[in-house]
Design a protein around this motif. Structure first.
Motif, PDB file in Angstrom:
ATOM      1  N   TYR A  17      -5.902  -1.964  -6.382  1.00 47.69           N
ATOM      2  CA  TYR A  17      -6.175  -0.522  -6.307  1.00 47.69           C
ATOM      3  C   TYR A  17      -6.433   0.016  -7.710  1.00 47.69           C
ATOM      4  O   TYR A  17      -5.592  -0.153  -8.603  1.00 47.69           O
ATOM      5  CB  TYR A  17      -4.998   0.221  -5.687  1.00 47.69           C
ATOM      6  CG  TYR A  17      -4.858   0.093  -4.186  1.00 47.69           C
ATOM      7  CD1 TYR A  17      -5.522  -0.903  -3.470  1.00 47.69           C
ATOM      8  CD2 TYR A  17      -4.058   0.974  -3.463  1.00 47.69           C
ATOM      9  CE1 TYR A  17      -5.396  -1.020  -2.096  1.00 47.69           C
ATOM     10  CE2 TYR A  17      -3.920   0.868  -2.084  1.00 47.69           C
ATOM     11  CZ  TYR A  17      -4.592  -0.135  -1.410  1.00 47.69           C
ATOM     12  OH  TYR A  17      -4.467  -0.249  -0.045  1.00 47.69           O
ATOM     13  N   ASP A  18      -7.591   0.636  -7.878  1.00 44.78           N
ATOM     14  CA  ASP A  18      -7.969   1.178  -9.191  1.00 44.78           C
ATOM     15  C   ASP A  18      -7.813   0.131 -10.293  1.00 44.78           C
ATOM     16  O   ASP A  18      -7.378   0.426 -11.406  1.00 44.78           O
ATOM     17  CB  ASP A  18      -7.160   2.429  -9.521  1.00 44.78           C
ATOM     18  CG  ASP A  18      -7.589   3.643  -8.718  1.00 44.78           C
ATOM     19  OD1 ASP A  18      -8.751   3.661  -8.251  1.00 44.78           O
ATOM     20  OD2 ASP A  18      -6.775   4.573  -8.544  1.00 44.78           O
TER      21      ASP A  18
ATOM     22  N   ARG B 164       2.411   1.825  -3.370  1.00 47.41           N
ATOM     23  CA  ARG B 164       1.454   2.282  -4.386  1.00 47.41           C
ATOM     24  C   ARG B 164       1.067   3.743  -4.167  1.00 47.41           C
ATOM     25  O   ARG B 164       0.894   4.507  -5.134  1.00 47.41           O
ATOM     26  CB  ARG B 164       0.205   1.393  -4.367  1.00 47.41           C
ATOM     27  CG  ARG B 164      -0.865   1.760  -5.409  1.00 47.41           C
ATOM     28  CD  ARG B 164      -0.358   1.640  -6.863  1.00 47.41           C
ATOM     29  NE  ARG B 164       0.127   0.315  -7.139  1.00 47.41           N
ATOM     30  CZ  ARG B 164      -0.627  -0.710  -7.546  1.00 47.41           C
ATOM     31  NH1 ARG B 164      -1.928  -0.533  -7.716  1.00 47.41           N
ATOM     32  NH2 ARG B 164      -0.083  -1.878  -7.808  1.00 47.41           N
TER      33      ARG B 164
ATOM     34  N   SER C  96      -9.114   6.018   4.826  1.00 46.47           N
ATOM     35  CA  SER C  96      -9.849   4.943   4.154  1.00 46.47           C
ATOM     36  C   SER C  96     -11.312   5.083   4.529  1.00 46.47           C
ATOM     37  O   SER C  96     -11.649   5.151   5.714  1.00 46.47           O
ATOM     38  CB  SER C  96      -9.299   3.585   4.605  1.00 46.47           C
ATOM     39  OG  SER C  96      -9.956   2.518   3.946  1.00 46.47           O
TER      40      SER C  96
ATOM     41  N   LEU D 277      -8.696   6.174   0.201  1.00 44.79           N
ATOM     42  CA  LEU D 277      -9.049   4.833  -0.247  1.00 44.79           C
ATOM     43  C   LEU D 277     -10.547   4.637  -0.053  1.00 44.79           C
ATOM     44  O   LEU D 277     -11.095   4.995   0.994  1.00 44.79           O
ATOM     45  CB  LEU D 277      -8.288   3.776   0.543  1.00 44.79           C
ATOM     46  CG  LEU D 277      -6.761   3.874   0.588  1.00 44.79           C
ATOM     47  CD1 LEU D 277      -6.180   2.647   1.281  1.00 44.79           C
ATOM     48  CD2 LEU D 277      -6.182   4.035  -0.803  1.00 44.79           C
TER      49      LEU D 277
ATOM     50  N   THR E 217     -10.535   0.470  -3.953  1.00 44.09           N
ATOM     51  CA  THR E 217      -9.846  -0.733  -3.501  1.00 44.09           C
ATOM     52  C   THR E 217     -10.778  -1.926  -3.585  1.00 44.09           C
ATOM     53  O   THR E 217     -11.987  -1.805  -3.350  1.00 44.09           O
ATOM     54  CB  THR E 217      -9.338  -0.590  -2.063  1.00 44.09           C
ATOM     55  OG1 THR E 217     -10.444  -0.614  -1.155  1.00 44.09           O
ATOM     56  CG2 THR E 217      -8.554   0.714  -1.884  1.00 44.09           C
TER      57      THR E 217
ATOM     58  N   GLY F 212      -7.918  -4.498   1.063  1.00 43.92           N
ATOM     59  CA  GLY F 212      -7.752  -4.179  -0.353  1.00 43.92           C
ATOM     60  C   GLY F 212      -6.402  -4.624  -0.888  1.00 43.92           C
ATOM     61  O   GLY F 212      -5.359  -4.321  -0.294  1.00 43.92           O
TER      62      GLY F 212
ATOM     63  N   VAL G 129      -9.043   6.562  -4.440  1.00 42.62           N
ATOM     64  CA  VAL G 129      -8.424   5.339  -4.957  1.00 42.62           C
ATOM     65  C   VAL G 129      -9.368   4.200  -4.605  1.00 42.62           C
ATOM     66  O   VAL G 129      -9.615   3.939  -3.427  1.00 42.62           O
ATOM     67  CB  VAL G 129      -7.038   5.088  -4.323  1.00 42.62           C
ATOM     68  CG1 VAL G 129      -6.452   3.771  -4.826  1.00 42.62           C
ATOM     69  CG2 VAL G 129      -6.094   6.243  -4.603  1.00 42.62           C
TER      70      VAL G 129
ATOM     71  N   THR H  44       0.836  -1.202   0.000  1.00 45.88           N
ATOM     72  CA  THR H  44       0.000   0.000   0.000  1.00 45.88           C
ATOM     73  C   THR H  44       0.867   1.247   0.000  1.00 45.88           C
ATOM     74  O   THR H  44       0.632   2.198  -0.758  1.00 45.88           O
ATOM     75  CB  THR H  44      -0.936  -0.001   1.214  1.00 45.88           C
ATOM     76  OG1 THR H  44      -1.875  -1.068   1.085  1.00 45.88           O
ATOM     77  CG2 THR H  44      -1.694   1.314   1.323  1.00 45.88           C
TER      78      THR H  44
END
Length: 389
Positions: free
Chosen positions: A208-209, A84, A146, A172, A196, A205, A194, A81
């Motif tokens: 991602y995307d 990213r 998130s 997120l 998830t 998650g 983003v 995570t």
């Protein structure tokens, strides 16, 4: 070898105090329990030595099960995570820690050497979110949070909360499907959302995307079932070898999680289409409820939507859209039916649009389709005239 399992209250402070030893292996594994549920159901009080955290989840079946997450899997998820998003940062905890998305905010913060900023317990309020973001941004960045889609809806309805979200480096959004309309609204407002996709069995998650995190791989079979592999997979289910045998499979010497989700690749990105068992059959025609929800969510009055099947003596199942709207307004059934029919065909067009104050949820932000279907059935029964009516 094994180690003891300790139940702790589902509060950020309790989890933060117990997690370091659990992850390091020199203390008991921990299980944060929903305060509304109370103590555990009994059963095993010890887990394999590499298991650091146990997360109780009802899953989509509604049957409680305890998912065992190893320290290595949690670390792999947190590191991927950070890679990213652009590095370890300061996190705002806006989700309950007895669910994996909230747990992971605490884990990421711990591994980053930070303490998360935590929203007060209770209903999500935009004003509290705004204040919490202001506190979060006093710490060195980057700054993340998130959310589930229902929380994002509340944020976008409040000017100050939207400005606060805009100031974050990433928001997120997961736990349930986000409509393209909601994501477009957020991005138009300058919020760096983003999406998830993942589950408790993948430490939250892991896509991602539409792109898997480093080390994660995705497979989609001919039946559109999504399978996942990588270092983030759970060790299995506590005391449920029967579930382990059907959920985790060895293929080519690698361990895969067979999800209950449908998906496909669109220009190399995973597009999740909903659950395999959510498909409705009306008049002999299969209807994808997630696709219908996407069209209905584009209506300007609709804030949240869940499409379900209600038993019907003529059609087998009647497609019904249960919606939360702006100010409780009633969208035009004719208008919505025309919009859905134009995109997906007449069989997918809802036969009823029912307005409710809130959708029943299963976990943070995830509509409980069974409860929504029961609500729809009850509301439609009240509308129907009795004998001789």
């Amino acid at each position: 070898m094994d180690r003891p399992l300790r139940d702790v209250p589902a509060h950020a402070g309790s989890l933060q105090a117990s997690l370091p030893a659990a992850l390091a292996g020199d203390g008991p594994a921990v299980r944060a329990l929903d305060p509304q549920v109370g103590a555990g159901r009994g059963g095993a009080s010890r887990v394999p030595a590499d298991v650091a955290v146990v997360v109780r989840t009802s899953g989509s079946s509604g049957q409680p099960r305890d998912v065992m997450l190893t320290a290595d899997a949690l670390r792999a998820s947190a590191a991927a995570t950070a890679d990213r998003l652009g590095g370890h940062g300061a996190w705002l905890l806006a989700l309950p820690v007895h669910h994996v998305a909230g747990l992971q905010v605490v884990v990421r913060s711990l591994l980053a050497g930070r303490e998360p900023t935590t929203l007060d317990d209770g209903p999500f309020r935009p004003a509290l979110f705004t204040a919490a973001v202001a506190h979060l941004r006093a710490a060195e960045g980057p700054h993340y949070t998130s959310l589930v889609p229902t929380q994002l809806v509340r944020v976008l309805e409040d000017e100050d909360a939207t400005a606060a979200a805009r100031a974050l480096d990433a928001v997120l959004v997961g736990g349930a499907a986000s409509s393209p309309t909601l994501l477009a609204r957020a991005r138009a407002a300058g919020v760096r959302v983003v999406t998830t996709y993942g589950m408790t069995e993948t430490c939250g998650g892991c896509v991602y995307d539409g792109r898997p995190l480093d080390g994660v791989e995705i497979a989609v079979d001919a039946a559109e079932r999504v399978s996942l592999t990588g270092p983030v997979l759970a060790a299995g289910y506590l005391g449920r070898p029967d579930l382990d045998a059907t959920t985790f499979v060895e293929v080519g010497g690698r361990r895969w999680l067979r999800t209950a989700d449908r998906g496909r690749f669109d220009r190399g990105l995973l597009q999740v289409l909903g659950r395999l068992d959510d498909v409705l059959v009306t008049g002999g025609v299969k209807v994808d409820p997630l696709a219908v929800e996407t069209v209905v969510a584009a209506h300007p009055l609709v804030r949240e939507v869940c499409v379900v099947g209600v038993p019907d003596q003529h059609w087998g199942q009647s497609v019904v859209a249960v919606v939360v709207t702006e100010g409780g307004a009633q969208p035009s059934l004719t208008e919505l039916r025309s919009s859905v029919a134009a995109v997906l065909g007449p069989a997918s067009a809802p036969r009823q649009v029912l307005v409710v104050d809130a959708l029943p949820l299963r976990g943070p932000g995830k509509p409980d389709r069974r409860a929504v279907a029961r609500t729809a059935t009850a509301l439609m029964a009240r509308r129907s005239p009795g004998p001789g009516g």
